[in-house]
Design an enzyme around this catalytic site. Structure first.
Site, PDB file in Angstrom:
ATOM      1  N   ARG A  10     -60.495 132.795   2.154  1.00  0.00           N
ATOM      2  CA  ARG A  10     -61.426 132.444   3.224  1.00  0.00           C
ATOM      3  C   ARG A  10     -62.292 133.662   3.524  1.00  0.00           C
ATOM      4  NH1 ARG A  10     -58.594 132.449   8.569  1.00  0.00           N
ATOM      5  NH2 ARG A  10     -59.937 134.235   8.951  1.00  0.00           N
ATOM      6  N   HIS A  40     -62.090 132.318  10.601  1.00  0.00           N
ATOM      7  CA  HIS A  40     -61.432 131.008  10.538  1.00  0.00           C
ATOM      8  C   HIS A  40     -62.405 129.896  10.909  1.00  0.00           C
ATOM      9  CE1 HIS A  40     -58.685 127.731  11.106  1.00  0.00           C
ATOM     10  NE2 HIS A  40     -59.031 127.640  12.369  1.00  0.00           N
ATOM     11  N   TYR A  45     -57.880 141.014  12.850  1.00  0.00           N
ATOM     12  CA  TYR A  45     -56.578 140.976  12.181  1.00  0.00           C
ATOM     13  C   TYR A  45     -56.625 141.209  10.671  1.00  0.00           C
ATOM     14  CZ  TYR A  45     -58.261 136.148  11.671  1.00  0.00           C
ATOM     15  OH  TYR A  45     -59.011 135.030  11.413  1.00  0.00           O
TER      16      TYR A  45
HETATM   17  C1  LIG Z   1     -50.793 120.935  14.474  1.00  0.00           C
HETATM   18  C2  LIG Z   1     -51.822 121.982  14.728  1.00  0.00           C
HETATM   19  N1  LIG Z   1     -51.432 123.175  15.200  1.00  0.00           N
HETATM   20  C3  LIG Z   1     -52.318 124.138  15.437  1.00  0.00           C
HETATM   21  C4  LIG Z   1     -53.653 123.943  15.204  1.00  0.00           C
HETATM   22  C5  LIG Z   1     -54.669 125.050  15.469  1.00  0.00           C
HETATM   23  N2  LIG Z   1     -55.193 125.515  14.200  1.00  0.00           N
HETATM   24  C6  LIG Z   1     -56.365 125.055  13.700  1.00  0.00           C
HETATM   25  S1  LIG Z   1     -56.639 125.602  12.154  1.00  0.00           S
HETATM   26  C7  LIG Z   1     -55.205 126.494  12.120  1.00  0.00           C
HETATM   27  C8  LIG Z   1     -54.848 127.273  10.895  1.00  0.00           C
HETATM   28  C9  LIG Z   1     -54.827 126.411   9.677  1.00  0.00           C
HETATM   29  O1  LIG Z   1     -54.585 127.195   8.552  1.00  0.00           O
HETATM   30  P1  LIG Z   1     -54.543 126.563   7.106  1.00  0.00           P
HETATM   31  O2  LIG Z   1     -53.709 125.346   7.097  1.00  0.00           O
HETATM   32  O3  LIG Z   1     -54.176 127.648   6.171  1.00  0.00           O
HETATM   33  O4  LIG Z   1     -56.029 126.071   6.838  1.00  0.00           O
HETATM   34  P2  LIG Z   1     -57.328 126.965   6.776  1.00  0.00           P
HETATM   35  O5  LIG Z   1     -57.978 126.840   8.112  1.00  0.00           O
HETATM   36  O6  LIG Z   1     -56.932 128.351   6.436  1.00  0.00           O
HETATM   37  O7  LIG Z   1     -58.162 126.366   5.699  1.00  0.00           O
HETATM   38  C10 LIG Z   1     -54.529 126.367  13.322  1.00  0.00           C
HETATM   39  C11 LIG Z   1     -53.274 127.043  13.645  1.00  0.00           C
HETATM   40  C12 LIG Z   1     -54.035 122.677  14.724  1.00  0.00           C
HETATM   41  N3  LIG Z   1     -55.305 122.362  14.487  1.00  0.00           N
HETATM   42  N4  LIG Z   1     -53.100 121.726  14.497  1.00  0.00           N
END
Ligand SMILES: Cc1ncc(C[n+]2csc(CCOP(=O)(O)OP(=O)(O)O)c2C)c(N)n1
Ligand SMILES: Cc1ncc(C[n+]2csc(CCOP(=O)(O)OP(=O)(O)O)c2C)c(N)n1
Ligand SMILES: [Mg+2]
Ligand SMILES: [Mg+2]
Lengths: 371, 326, 326, 371
Positions: free
Chosen positions: D267, D271, D280
């Site tokens: 990425r 985020h 971080y």
């Molecule tokens: C069940 C849930 N918990 C927390 C969140 C908050 N949140 C949004 S994106 C994220 C990280 C997701 O990481 P990843 O699965 O690696 O996907 P990326 O965004 O890196 O593509 C979090 C913790 C959420 N959307 N859904």
């Protein structure tokens, strides 16, 4: 991370691989397979396991009889799975914490939970979860797999306090389909927790056979998804369970992190007293598995080795039945719980808002007594 | 005409709709060969095959999520959660997805699924098997929450729920699964989902309830005749969306209301009915509206459950209080 | 004395208790280096170490379950759920375990944990980030549900929640995280959890609310002065267990009540307050009790959220209606 | 089941083993590694992938700019991960169903979702989920991993109807910690579903790095717990993703069941626009990964092979930017949604009980217009 950092000349190549092992020392007929661990040669260690297994079964028989005569609620039998429960209970130390599901009374007895307590529990009385013995053990857990994240929390508390203690959680093959299990296993891996997962693979989750629960060849391999070792043992061979579970406990206690142990066994009973397994499984399958059951097998081994004989066996049976009778009597003699007690352990102190409800209940109780 | 109990009526409705609509698929734990732990699906896999009546792995989030996915593609999944005590892992799928799919996609995708679960106490079941959390679902916009209280209503309401184009939480009061038998015409007729059912006419007080508690409520109404009190009894049946008009009309006639439910009192669904009476019916009220409910305690294990469950006496006492009020 | 906003007050309370009690452990997603997506835990991992402030894998069932397990062994976990929209996977652990552990074991094991989550709309957040589901938790026996509405109350109530021997769901109205600054004495004093807070005295009508909506409610009270209407404003603060007495006392004085909350109306917590007014305060009521709430719709995406959220005008209209009633 | 049925003379032995493979054809500098698949030699197939990646990035850049100027809400960027999204979108057939998370707009565009629709979505407008193109695709899913069980349901529907269709679901490394993922994977295994799982392993879940998310060496190995194959690809090598994902789709379409593909990527952005990754993660780490990004690499390969040149590249850039501008204008010109619409898609027919609330809203809207 492997991946972009690598430099290779093959477009596609194997980057990591995994093995799953299976362990058995004593086969279905009590015959020795391979080199035995010390416990197998030490009657002073082995006979207590046998005794505990026989007691477990005696309790089980009684509990089912009590249920059939209306003196107990729904009960989940351990029949045929005693070797795992007893080995786990025997290896765990007092300071360890058991986070059980609902079928392993044998393990709980060895931890100091009394038969009377468990009878109270299955008779619908919360006092049966106020274990006088292992104060920190979690109580029986009915919502499948929900105890497993809690076990991770218990293990995290131990790690946080730098104590040489281990948390152990047990659950069935069905539980390995719940997200709770995987979430906890994954966290146990990341945090390198002192936690041992014991899967009681008794081939059935009520009426759902293992092949409809998962396409996996083994449940042990589920640990691969969490990044720590998983292995299979013959769960009807108490020596195998004792041996491999001891190794996992020692590893966890010394900072080596979690292990998952899949114990292959079989639920010889109905799922619970509320179930009728003839609806969904064949007599033939059941018969086959009676031939592999753990108590007969161990007795055979003990008799062959000369550690045990028929006469002592009969004495043991009687002794166990007597113990169970006494516990049953104590259970039956326990005065009923106070209805108002449903308010008294809800919060540390009853909130004022609830006092009128408690008073209402007291009135209701009084009326019930009068009529 | 055959006499059926409530669980048999559920089975008949499922069978009828499986035969009538090939988009209907049943899924859940032990619903196949075993026919469900309460026998709601007995014989259905045998008759309709493993594709139509599907045992799932032991995973409730999965069951709900799979149902949402199937429904999004135009099937009509009827998913069973074995006991309401294990329904909480589905809340995320129900609240964040099932109830919202139509709205989120402006009607492009819809979610015609039913989530069935037995609920409530009184059968000496093990821990976590006896709770009543209908209010939790009744608070979620976009859902329907339906609770039958007799075999005939179970049959008609379940058929209507399966045919409804939106997600329905269908909660079955297991205490009365086998309590009463009733003639049920297996003709495939559904019952309306947007209405309360008036089970008994009366002039002095309106008793409002749903599910198993209607039986104590009707007994209370019967006994109150001896006191010269004429009670109207309303079965809410569909908690969401709520047909408040029937209740308001009744209370505007009787001037008094007692609401009876098994769930814990605080923020239970009875509160909603009381609140609406206060908003829309204050002038017709001759007395406070009483709620006769379970306590705000954890549902006790079965030795004490009879003390937890509201009884006929409590209902009668509450009625006397509102009748004698002021 | 420093002026803090609500999120800074949360941070201060967490820091105070981490320093005061080594049993306190913070866990959640992104609570470590990142200091939480709203910065509630900023600087805490740096100051107290990775053992005390722990990033978890992305798994809410796990977070809640781990907290239950830790609490059962005498620690005091304070778990963060990143947004209330992701709290639903914890319902099983909270309802079946956290709220019951003391009761199930007759006090042998207890569950002194706090589950914190930001909730509510109004900050143009993405989908599923703006809901208000406090009523769901307020229905569960054995829990406390606490919602602060100012920096000072956030500080005091959170400290009290962490010290409470039982599980607390602590919901933070994120719309006002940075809306107001207030002097907050960082002296470690907790605030009582079993009481409502009367924010404004009045004689004509009682306005009852909690969380972010108190700000519109207070503005409405202010504006109503121009109409010659004197409104008393009550911050419920602890929804469960509910201090109904303060509300009843107020309404027995004013004779009128309007309840304001952001959550969907049906089976929202406002219903419980209304129901209790009807049960215990009917005779003092001079008008129907109105609820000014969110609609029974899915919380819309942010383009329309202002139309969903109850506004000052709606509160004023409701107050005028109850004041002019009859 | 292995286990008690076995007969062996070793107490402990390996009973099953697993391998995880990694695939890459084009390395960080666009150089070829190993024998190339057909797609790599076919400019007519490859150049559209390149175009789509460039468009994806142009959209991304614009979306972030719109957010920064207050014209869009929080947006989740695809920067650096375009190769996976484009390969997936390109391989899927029209009749397949995509069950997305929130970061793969590139895949959605290839399925016919318009840029205008996605802008509407991120601007807080439900109409952005009413895709005019792929009517059966699920909308963006924010609650992590909750779309995965739904994908199993979609695949089950396809299987139930005996259609030669495949469901595809995408999710991040963080999502592999949620129970939803494992429950769905396990079911996909048991039911042998036509379902392909694509994990976007971009090394971070907001601020949580992969090593704090799991102790696993690969995420591909999580499929072992579900009993079907998992494999890794270089997610920044569009040829590798295209190749391995095609194989998985073909397998699923012909009854071979599910596959999990872990795409190793990074990425490069924050985020979302609400995040500040400098809090971080180090500049150095970021720099390293810029050297591995997928567009530069593919361009290099295309230019080296003579399939592409600088001039065409500039034309393409301009064309993409224009397309994005047009979509943006269409988005900005879209009249605002009707507030009352929040009632109109709640149920098939608005229940009578809700009519007064809708009326109340209409009044509120009128007042707001007047003031
Ligand atoms: C069940 C849930 N918990 C927390 C969140 C908050 N949140 C949004 S994106 C994220 C990280 C997701 O990481 P990843 O699965 O690696 O996907 P990326 O965004 O890196 O593509 C979090 C913790 C959420 N959307 N859904
Ligand atoms: C979450 C949840 N879902 C369903 C049930 C109902 N139920 C009780 S035991 C059981 C089967 C459990 O099988 P397994 O995990 O293999 O354990 P076993 O009983 O075979 O030892 C089911 C479905 C439950 N208790 N919890
Ligand atoms: Mg089993
Ligand atoms: Mg990621």
């Amino acid at each position: 991370m492997s991946g972009p950092q690598r430099n290779s000349n093959n477009a596609r190549e194997s980057i990591t691989s995994f093995d799953i092992h299976f362990t058995r020392y004593i086969d279905n007929d009590g015959k020795v397979v391979g080199a035995l661990p010390d416990i197998a040669k030490d009657p002073d260690a082995l006979i207590p396991l046998y005794r505990a297994m026989v007691l477990n079964r005696a309790f089980d028989t009684k509990a089912i009889a009590l249920q059939r005569t209306g003196k107990l609620g729904t009960y989940a039998s351990s029949l045929g799975q005693e070797a795992v429960f007893i080995a786990v209970g025997a290896v765990m130390k007092k300071q360890d914490v058991l986070v059980p599901y609902y079928r392993e009374c044998g393990a709980q007895f060895l931890r100091g939970v009394t038969m009377t307590e468990l009878l109270l529990y299955w008779a619908g009385d919360e006092r049966g979860m106020d274990y006088a013995g292992p104060r920190e053990d979690l109580p029986i857990c009915v919502p499948i797999a929900s105890q497993i994240p809690q076990a991770a929390g218990v293990a995290l508390a131990m790690k946080y306090r730098r104590e040489p203690r281990v948390a152990v959680t047990m659950f069935g093959d069905g539980a390995t389909s719940k997200g709770d299990f995987y979430e906890a296993a994954n966290a146990a891996g990341v945090w390198n927790l002192p936690l041992v997962f014991v899967v009681i693979n008794n081939q059935w989750a009520i009426s759902v056979p293992l092949r409809e629960q998962t396409r996996c060849e083994t449940l042990a391999q589920k640990a691969i998804a969490a990044g720590f070792p998983g292995e299979q043992v013959d769960g009807n061979d108490v020596i195998a369970v004792f041996d491999r579970f001891s190794a996992a406990m020692e590893k966890a206690r010394t900072g080596g992190g979690p292990t998952l142990i899949e114990a292959i066994t079989y639920r010889l009973s109905d799922h619970t007293t509320a179930d009728d397994a003839t609806r969904y499984r064949s007599d033939e399958e059941l018969r086959t598995h009676w031939e592999r059951e753990p108590i007969k097998r161990l007795r055979q081994y003990l008799i062959t080795t000369g550690y045990w004989d028929q006469q002592r066996d009969e004495q043991l049976q009687q002794k166990c039945e007597l113990e169970v009778e006494q516990a049953t009597q104590a259970y039956l003699d326990t005065p009923p719980p106070e209805p108002e007690s449903m308010f008294d352990y809800l919060y540390a102190n009853l909130p004022g808002a609830l006092q009128p409800q408690r008073d209402d209940l007291a009135k209701k109780v009084k009326q019930a007594c009068q009529s | 005409m055959p006499e059926l109990n409530l669980i048999e009526a559920v089975n008949k409705a499922l069978a009828f709709e499986l035969a009538a609509d090939e988009n209907v698929v049943i899924l859940g734990e032990d619903v196949g060969v075993n026919g469900g732990v309460f026998r709601a699906t007995v014989g259905l896999q045998q008759r309709f095959g493993e594709q139509r009546v599907l045992d799932t792995p032991l995973a409730e989030t999965l069951i709900a999520g799979v149902a949402v996915g199937m429904a999004s593609q135009g099937l009509r999944p009827v998913a069973e959660i074995q006991f309401m005590g294990f329904i909480y892992s589905t809340v995320d799928q129900i609240l964040n997805h099932a109830s919202r799919l139509r709205n989120r996609t402006r009607g492009r995708l819809t979610c015609p699924m039913v989530l069935r679960a037995p609920y409530g106490g009184g059968i000496h079941a093990p821990e976590h098997h006896s709770e009543s959390y209908e209010a939790m679902f009744a608070h979620i916009p976009g859902l329907r929450v339906v609770i039958p209280s007799s075999p005939a209503r179970a049959y008609g309401l379940l058929l209507a729920s399966i045919r409804d184009p939106d997600p329905v939480i269908f909660l079955e009061p297991k205490r009365i699964y086998r309590l009463i038998k009733q003639e049920v015409v297996d003709n495939g007729d559904g019952l309306p989902l947007d209405t309360c059912y008036t089970l008994r006419q009366g002039s002095d007080v309106t008793l409002v309830s749903w599910g198993a508690m209607l039986h104590e409520t009707q007994q209370a109404a019967e006994q109150l005749v001896n006191d010269g009190i004429s009670a109207e009894v309303i079965d809410v049946a569909t908690l969401k969306p709520l047909d408040m008009q029937t209740i308001l009309d009744s209370v505007s006639k009787t001037g008094r209301c007692v609401i009876v439910h098994e769930a814990a009192r605080t923020a239970g669904f009875g509160a909603e009915i009381a609140a609406q009476l206060l908003e829309h019916g204050l002038l017709s009220l001759l007395a406070p509206v009483k709620r006769v409910t379970g306590y705000d305690t954890v549902m006790p294990l079965y030795r004490l459950e009879e003390f937890y469950l509201p009884g006929v006496d409590q209902i009668i006492t509450a009625v006397r209080e509102v009748v004698e009020f002021g």
